[in-house]
Design an enzyme around this catalytic site. Structure first.
Site, PDB file in Angstrom:
ATOM      1  N   GLU A  59       0.817  -1.222   0.000  1.00 29.57           N
ATOM      2  CA  GLU A  59       0.000   0.000   0.000  1.00 29.57           C
ATOM      3  C   GLU A  59       0.845   1.264   0.000  1.00 29.57           C
ATOM      4  O   GLU A  59       0.532   2.241  -0.682  1.00 29.57           O
ATOM      5  CB  GLU A  59      -0.950   0.026   1.205  1.00 29.57           C
ATOM      6  CG  GLU A  59      -2.188  -0.845   1.071  1.00 29.57           C
ATOM      7  CD  GLU A  59      -1.924  -2.307   1.397  1.00 29.57           C
ATOM      8  OE1 GLU A  59      -0.778  -2.641   1.756  1.00 29.57           O
ATOM      9  OE2 GLU A  59      -2.864  -3.113   1.286  1.00 29.57           O
ATOM     10  N   HIS A 128     -10.558  -5.043  10.350  1.00 26.77           N
ATOM     11  CA  HIS A 128     -11.232  -4.761   9.080  1.00 26.77           C
ATOM     12  C   HIS A 128     -12.567  -4.067   9.278  1.00 26.77           C
ATOM     13  O   HIS A 128     -13.461  -4.201   8.462  1.00 26.77           O
ATOM     14  CB  HIS A 128     -11.457  -6.062   8.286  1.00 26.77           C
ATOM     15  CG  HIS A 128     -10.210  -6.618   7.674  1.00 26.77           C
ATOM     16  ND1 HIS A 128      -9.307  -7.360   8.391  1.00 26.77           N
ATOM     17  CD2 HIS A 128      -9.707  -6.524   6.428  1.00 26.77           C
ATOM     18  CE1 HIS A 128      -8.302  -7.711   7.600  1.00 26.77           C
ATOM     19  NE2 HIS A 128      -8.518  -7.215   6.397  1.00 26.77           N
TER      20      HIS A 128
END
Ligand SMILES: Cc1ncc(C[n+]2csc(CCOP(=O)(O)OP(=O)(O)O)c2C)c(N)n1
Ligand SMILES: [Mg+2]
Lengths: 328, 322
Positions: A59, A128
């Site tokens: 990322e 998450h």
């Protein structure tokens, strides 16, 4: 108008902008096979892998790469799969995307959209499920949008892609299959403009993301008790449309703010502070804030449900503000 | 190298300009005319000049907190650069960036940032844009030995390798990351060896010799321009002064501080040019006077430039004012 799911609306927004501008391209993990949330389904077939690119699980590098590509004239859309994953790529966003225009004296802009899934309630557990929009709203140079309906999802996305500044586009996992009306024709939803999702006269409920729907159902429920609630969805978290919020509170005299992020130091505190600064004399009751208790998000559905704000919480707070508390 | 005589002499002039402007900036810091820290580039000039000699005007560089050499070698006007370092209105970033955060997009200077290693992925992204748009421009990204321990270094090399992006990663190994020696922060002696992990060429050169830097760059730039992907070029060089001006350098011996100047790139190159008959004493003298004038003009310009207006502190946060 046509009926569309939230996820369809996002996909359509992406496809339309990819279609109209070759500078627009997408980067992220497993986009070609449409990723775990299937937001990009069909795009690689249609636009090819030059424009819909799978990245390594990296990322920091691919978000940083998008910043460079944006500076150089492209209009990248990057997917950071869930908001929790920003912890590994804050530097490109906060120190680079957000500041490069400013610190280099306005020599260039960073037109970048970062798509990310936010929110709990789907059994995704502590890593998450977080709603971290306040982190980004606190950074000058970034913008943050959180669509709650298919209409806003598509319109805000298209506006974000055409905007010249870096924008976090946080969609809620719990809304993916929600239906709503979406125009057949081309449209955008302006960044920085709130939407009154329901008009009312007794209490203003400012709600974001999935909580807009909890607020709307709370408002429906309160009608029986003779309370008319107005629901304001900021849609854009930063820059916040304070004018719409303040105008609503001046009309109703009461304010409840609700979000799924932890209550402490959150967007709700900002909204409450703005109203206290600009409409204190109009308030007939103390402001109420609703948010997640100050804990991480647990896995068990049972535990998760114990924490998440509901329509019931909202109704109780609103009724209390209106002086007609729910009898125990 | 197919450079003309004028190109070689131009490189010599460039080395001198970097040196003399930097000496001036150091002096201005010591006398309090310059606000803040200055991360001196003294001693490392051959890297910037040798690399930038192979870049076109429309190529890009990304830089570091120790970036003045890179900026000048890529064509930034010394006046506007010094004005920025002095935080003046006519600085290239209007005084908002200062010493560490400088960009000049028109000259292909993407920028330098205060986050060690932070610019590597941005630079890789500019290279991506070149590839995406099908141009033959290349990007050079300068960074230090210390930065090569950052995740962004490894992630950027990997990504650039996977997509074969037109980028040249130039590691200026001056042996120190702030006050810490290279051998105390990594086990490898040659940082270039890390290129192997990403299946790209890793090249080590004497970074105090402008000709070896230049030769290695020529090859790497040609590679990138032809679409064959990135290179990691490690230039072994020396940081003459402390991490920043005023750094007492208790971590370094006196001998070492003297020793490190023995490979001074300027006399080395001057001797080379004179031996080859490309530079005469008179010409060298002429160039030196010319550079002195340019430095003096930059100082005058920068000191004459007003401080930025306070109102400008609020502009350019967003592309359109809210
Ligand atoms: C992420 C980050 N960590 C630490 C610092 C503080 N810092 C500034 S320069 C520097 C040393 C960098 O060393 P190197 O990359 O070798 O570059 P050099 O200073 O030798 O040119 C450090 C630790 C910083 N600015 N950014
Ligand atoms: Mg170093």
């Amino acid at each position: 108008m046509k009926d569309s799911r939230y996820i369809r609306a996002i996909g359509e927004g992406l496809a339309e902008e990819l279609d109209r501008d070759d500078r627009v391209f997408m980067l992220g993990e497993d986009l070609v096979d449409a990723g775990p949330f299937s937001v990009t389904r069909g795009l690689a077939e249609r636009f090819g892998t030059r424009r819909i690119r799978n990245t390594p699980i990296s990322e920091s590098a691919f978000l940083g790469l998008a910043v460079g590509a944006a500076i150089a004239g492209l209009r990248p859309i990057v997917e950071v799969m869930t908001m929790d994953l920003f912890t590994v790529c804050m530097d490109p966003l906060v120190n680079h995307a957000a500041k490069m225009r400013y610190m280099f004296g306005g020599q260039y802009s960073v037109p970048l959209v970062v798509l990310t899934a936010t929110g709990a309630g789907v059994g995704a557990g502590p890593h998450h499920s977080q709603s971290l929009e306040a982190w980004f709203a606190h950074v000058p140079g970034l913008k943050v949008v959180m669509p709650s309906t298919p209409y806003d999802a598509k319109g805000l996305l298209k506006a974000a892609i055409r905007d010249d500044d870096p924008i976090i586009y946080a969609w809620h996992k719990g809304l993916l299959s929600r239906m709503g009306q979406v125009p057949e024709e081309e449209y955008t939803v302006p960044i920085g403009v709130a939407d009154v999702k329901r008009e009312g006269s007794d209490v203003t409920i400012v709600a974001t993301g999935l909580m807009v729907h909890q607020a709307l159902s709370a408002a429906d429920g309160m009608e029986e008790a003779g309370i008319s609630a107005e629901v304001v969805d900021p849609r854009t978290i930063s820059p916040l449309d304070t004018a719409t919020i303040v105008a609503s509170v001046k009309k109703t005299g009461r304010l409840v703010v609700v979000h799924e992020a932890v209550k402490d130091f959150g967007i709700g505190a900002e909204v409450a502070a703005v109203v206290a600064e600009e409409a204190f004399d109009y308030l007939d009751a103390p402001i109420k804030r609703i948010g997640l208790p100050f804990t991480p998000i647990p896995f068990s559905r049972n535990l998760e449900n114990a924490l998440l704000p509901t329509a019931d919480h909202i109704a109780r707070a609103a009724r209390e503000a209106c002086g007609v508390p729910v009898e125990q | 190298m197919g450079f003309s005589n004028e190109r070689f002499v131009g490189m010599y002039r460039s080395l001198l300009l970097l040196r003399k402007l930097e000496e001036k900036a150091v002096e201005m810091t010591m006398t309090g005319q310059l606000w803040g820290w200055l991360h001196s580039y003294l001693g490392q000039e051959a890297v910037a000049v040798g690399v930038c000699a192979h870049l076109r005007n429309d190529d890009f560089v990304a830089s570091t907190h120790r970036g003045r050499g890179h900026f000048l070698a890529k064509g930034l006007d010394p006046k506007r650069m010094l004005a920025e370092v002095l935080s003046r209105q006519d600085g290239v970033c209007g005084g908002k960036g200062g010493e560490i955060h400088i960009a000049d997009w028109e000259r292909g200077i993407i920028g330098s940032t205060g986050i060690v290693g932070g610019i590597l992925s941005t630079a890789t992204g500019v290279a991506f844009a070149c590839q995406y748009q099908g141009t033959d421009q290349v990007v050079t990204c300068f960074f230090g030995d210390g930065a090569s321990n950052q995740g962004s270094f490894h992630e950027s090399l990997n990504l650039a390798s996977v997509w074969q992006l037109p980028v040249l990663f130039v590691c200026e190994n001056n042996g120190y990351g702030e006050f810490t020696r290279q051998q105390d922060s990594m086990r490898v002696t040659d940082i270039a060896i890390r290129a192997q992990a990403y299946d790209i060429p890793g090249v080590v050169v004497d970074g105090d010799n402008v000709l070896t830097v230049s030769a290695a760059t020529e090859e790497a730039v040609a590679r990138a321009r032809s679409g064959a992907g990135p290179t990691l070029l490690e230039c072994k060089t020396h940081r003459w002064l402390g991490h920043y001006t005023g750094d007492p350098q208790g971590y370094r011996s006196k001998e070492e501080m003297e020793e490190c100047r023995r490979t001074d790139p300027i006399p080395r190159f001057q001797n080379h040019l004179m031996e080859k008959g490309l530079l005469t004493e008179e010409a060298a003298q002429q160039i030196e006077e010319d550079v002195d004038r340019e430095v003096a003009a930059a100082v005058e310009f920068a000191l004459d430039s007003p401080m930025p207006l306070p109102e400008t502190a609020l502009t350019d946060v967003y592309s359109k004012a809210p």
